[in-house]
Design a protein around this motif. Structure first.
Motif, PDB file in Angstrom:
ATOM      1  N   ILE A  36      -1.267 -13.771  -0.611  1.00  0.00           N
ATOM      2  CA  ILE A  36       0.181 -13.576  -0.475  1.00  0.00           C
ATOM      3  C   ILE A  36       0.589 -12.557  -1.522  1.00  0.00           C
ATOM      4  CG2 ILE A  36       2.456 -14.658  -0.664  1.00  0.00           C
ATOM      5  CD1 ILE A  36       1.279 -17.280   0.128  1.00  0.00           C
ATOM      6  N   CYS A  37       1.352 -11.537  -1.099  1.00  0.00           N
ATOM      7  CA  CYS A  37       1.754 -10.514  -2.050  1.00  0.00           C
ATOM      8  C   CYS A  37       3.258 -10.327  -1.998  1.00  0.00           C
ATOM      9  CB  CYS A  37       0.946  -9.246  -1.774  1.00  0.00           C
ATOM     10  SG  CYS A  37       1.794  -7.741  -1.481  1.00  0.00           S
ATOM     11  N   GLY A  38       3.820  -9.572  -2.925  1.00  0.00           N
ATOM     12  CA  GLY A  38       5.265  -9.362  -2.994  1.00  0.00           C
ATOM     13  C   GLY A  38       5.841  -8.915  -1.660  1.00  0.00           C
ATOM     14  N   THR A  39       5.082  -8.083  -0.929  1.00  0.00           N
ATOM     15  CA  THR A  39       5.534  -7.592   0.371  1.00  0.00           C
ATOM     16  C   THR A  39       5.829  -8.745   1.326  1.00  0.00           C
ATOM     17  OG1 THR A  39       4.153  -5.659   0.024  1.00  0.00           O
ATOM     18  CG2 THR A  39       4.895  -6.051   2.266  1.00  0.00           C
ATOM     19  N   ASP A  40       5.039  -9.821   1.249  1.00  0.00           N
ATOM     20  CA  ASP A  40       5.247 -10.956   2.154  1.00  0.00           C
ATOM     21  C   ASP A  40       6.574 -11.654   1.878  1.00  0.00           C
ATOM     22  OD1 ASP A  40       2.728 -10.740   3.581  1.00  0.00           O
ATOM     23  OD2 ASP A  40       1.801 -11.334   1.689  1.00  0.00           O
ATOM     24  N   GLY A  57       0.727 -11.066   6.459  1.00  0.00           N
ATOM     25  CA  GLY A  57      -0.568 -11.259   5.780  1.00  0.00           C
ATOM     26  C   GLY A  57      -1.414 -10.009   5.885  1.00  0.00           C
ATOM     27  N   HIS A  58      -1.522  -9.243   4.771  1.00  0.00           N
ATOM     28  CA  HIS A  58      -2.258  -7.969   4.857  1.00  0.00           C
ATOM     29  C   HIS A  58      -3.420  -7.882   3.869  1.00  0.00           C
ATOM     30  CE1 HIS A  58       0.933  -7.395   1.874  1.00  0.00           C
ATOM     31  NE2 HIS A  58       0.029  -6.672   1.239  1.00  0.00           N
ATOM     32  N   GLU A  59      -3.743  -8.996   3.194  1.00  0.00           N
ATOM     33  CA  GLU A  59      -4.861  -8.957   2.228  1.00  0.00           C
ATOM     34  C   GLU A  59      -5.903  -9.962   2.708  1.00  0.00           C
ATOM     35  OE1 GLU A  59      -3.148  -9.867  -1.605  1.00  0.00           O
ATOM     36  OE2 GLU A  59      -1.832  -8.128  -1.560  1.00  0.00           O
ATOM     37  N   PHE A  60      -6.663  -9.605   3.755  1.00  0.00           N
ATOM     38  CA  PHE A  60      -7.504 -10.652   4.342  1.00  0.00           C
ATOM     39  C   PHE A  60      -8.969 -10.281   4.570  1.00  0.00           C
ATOM     40  CE2 PHE A  60      -7.347  -9.335   8.881  1.00  0.00           C
ATOM     41  CZ  PHE A  60      -6.182  -8.582   8.919  1.00  0.00           C
ATOM     42  N   ALA A 142      -9.553  -7.085  -2.122  1.00  0.00           N
ATOM     43  CA  ALA A 142      -9.937  -5.679  -1.921  1.00  0.00           C
ATOM     44  C   ALA A 142      -8.715  -4.787  -1.690  1.00  0.00           C
ATOM     45  CB  ALA A 142     -10.915  -5.565  -0.755  1.00  0.00           C
ATOM     46  N   GLU A 143      -7.726  -5.290  -0.943  1.00  0.00           N
ATOM     47  CA  GLU A 143      -6.556  -4.428  -0.654  1.00  0.00           C
ATOM     48  C   GLU A 143      -5.737  -4.127  -1.908  1.00  0.00           C
ATOM     49  OE1 GLU A 143      -2.646  -2.997   0.493  1.00  0.00           O
ATOM     50  OE2 GLU A 143      -3.057  -4.921  -0.423  1.00  0.00           O
ATOM     51  N   PRO A 144      -5.271  -5.163  -2.642  1.00  0.00           N
ATOM     52  CA  PRO A 144      -4.525  -4.797  -3.861  1.00  0.00           C
ATOM     53  C   PRO A 144      -5.380  -3.986  -4.838  1.00  0.00           C
ATOM     54  CG  PRO A 144      -4.900  -7.192  -3.747  1.00  0.00           C
ATOM     55  CD  PRO A 144      -5.275  -6.622  -2.424  1.00  0.00           C
TER      56      PRO A 144
HETATM   57 ZN   LIG Z   1      -0.049  -6.484  -0.869  1.00  0.00          ZN
END
Ligand SMILES: [Zn+2]
Ligand SMILES: [Zn+2]
Length: 337
Positions: A36-40, A57-60, A142-144
């Protein structure tokens, strides 16, 4: 499949959602971890460009369970980390190699269905293999991390240079590890929450400061013979950015990394800017940095588990996004399966 669906501002429901048809050159990924990131939080409150209905959900990361025609590079049971940012390859920016400025950018978990679900459909261009013995939870960083790699590239840190990082959340603590890898000299982290300052010390920050301490600026100047060579701002607000541009010594560089709100601005004394010959750079997304981020994770060079993520089931997602953010939690990760 079970999925968290954004149905409108502050309206997120856990529901049965169709699996979807697998087109050629796509794979179906069974999601094992999604950060979970700030964008969510911005998606949840309706402040992002996400249009409902969409699965955020974009960090998966997860396991390949099915593949469409032409997905030659992947096999069933492969483990993958997913780069959510999809560039068109056709616009002027893409043709100039500046893919993070793509005019037609789409992102899994923002404008397309993402990882807060049991399964996700992923274009093969976005999937990166990870070793089967490697932790899904760590791979979901990996994404962040790939965005941080871009920020570090933009900071061009030389061996032995002093670096100040502002903000000790996920990004600040990943940046700290990268700055150490990059061979920085004195490394200083500024963060108001004591638990995060202690984590920074355990990750070998040389000094940490509470931004509210009255002596901070003078102490940093003393420690770095007049100011750091590089400042990386990872807090995303005006106060942090103002502090960032005020700290460096002459010839210093600043990277403004944090995502702030639209109203936020930065104050800089123009003579200071001139006399110090300051360089100020932004850092947007993760152009061509994802495979380096995966490599840093799987070789153990960057250790995201040291951020002590809180692992939660999918059903708790709405509660996390709707309640005030706990300053003691650095990162939440969802395990939908
Ligand atoms: Zn993010
Ligand atoms: Zn493009």
């Amino acid at each position: 499949m079970k999925a968290a669906v954004f149905r409108g501002p502050r309206n997120l429901s856990i529901e049965n959602y169709p699996l979807g048809k697998l087109e050629p050159r796509y794979i179906r990924v069974q999601i094992e971890a999604c950060g979970i990131c700030g964008t969510d939080f911005h998606i949840y409150t309706g402040e992002s460009y996400s249009k409902p209905p969409v699965i955020p959900g974009h960090e998966f990361t997860g396991i390949v369970v099915d593949k469409g025609e032409g997905a030659y590079n992947f096999n069933i049971d492969d483990h993958v980390a997913v780069d959510p940012n999809i560039y068109c390859g056709e616009c002027q920016y893409c043709r100039e190699g500046k893919i993070n400025f793509c005019s037609n950018l789409k992102a899994l978990g923002v404008s397309l269905n993402g990882g807060f679900a049991e399964y996700s459909i992923v274009p093969i261009s976005q999937a990166y293999l990870i070793p089967k013995e490697f932790s899904f939870l760590s791979a979901a960083f990996a994404e962040p991390l790939s965005c941080c790699v871009r920020g570090i590239d933009n900071a061009s840190i030389k061996l032995g240079e002093s670096v100040v990082i502002i903000g000790g959340g996920t990004i600040g603590l990943l940046m700290l590890q990268l700055v150490k890898l990059r061979g920085a000299g004195k490394t200083i982290l500024i963060e108001p929450v004591e638990k995060k300052r202690n984590l920074a010390l355990s990750l070998h920050a040389d000094f940490v400061f509470d931004p509210n301490s009255p002596e901070m600026k003078r102490d940093i100047s003393d420690l770095t013979s007049g100011g750091p060579d590089v400042v990386i701002e990872c807090a995303g607000n005006s106060a942090a950015a103002n502090l960032a541009v005020s700290l460096p010594k002459r010839g210093g560089r600043v990277v403004i990394f944090g995502l702030s709100e639209k109203k936020d601005t930065m104050n800089i004394t123009l003579q200071d800017f001139f006399l110090k010959e300051l360089s100020i750079k932004g850092s947007l997304l993760n152009p061509f940095t994802f495979s380096r981020a995966v490599e840093l994770l799987v070789t153990g060079k960057v250790k995201p588990d040291r951020l002590q993520p809180e692992i939660m089931p999918l059903r708790d997602l709405k509660k996390i996004l709707s309640e005030p953010r706990k300053s003691s939690v650095i990162k939440y990760q969802i395990t939908p399966n």
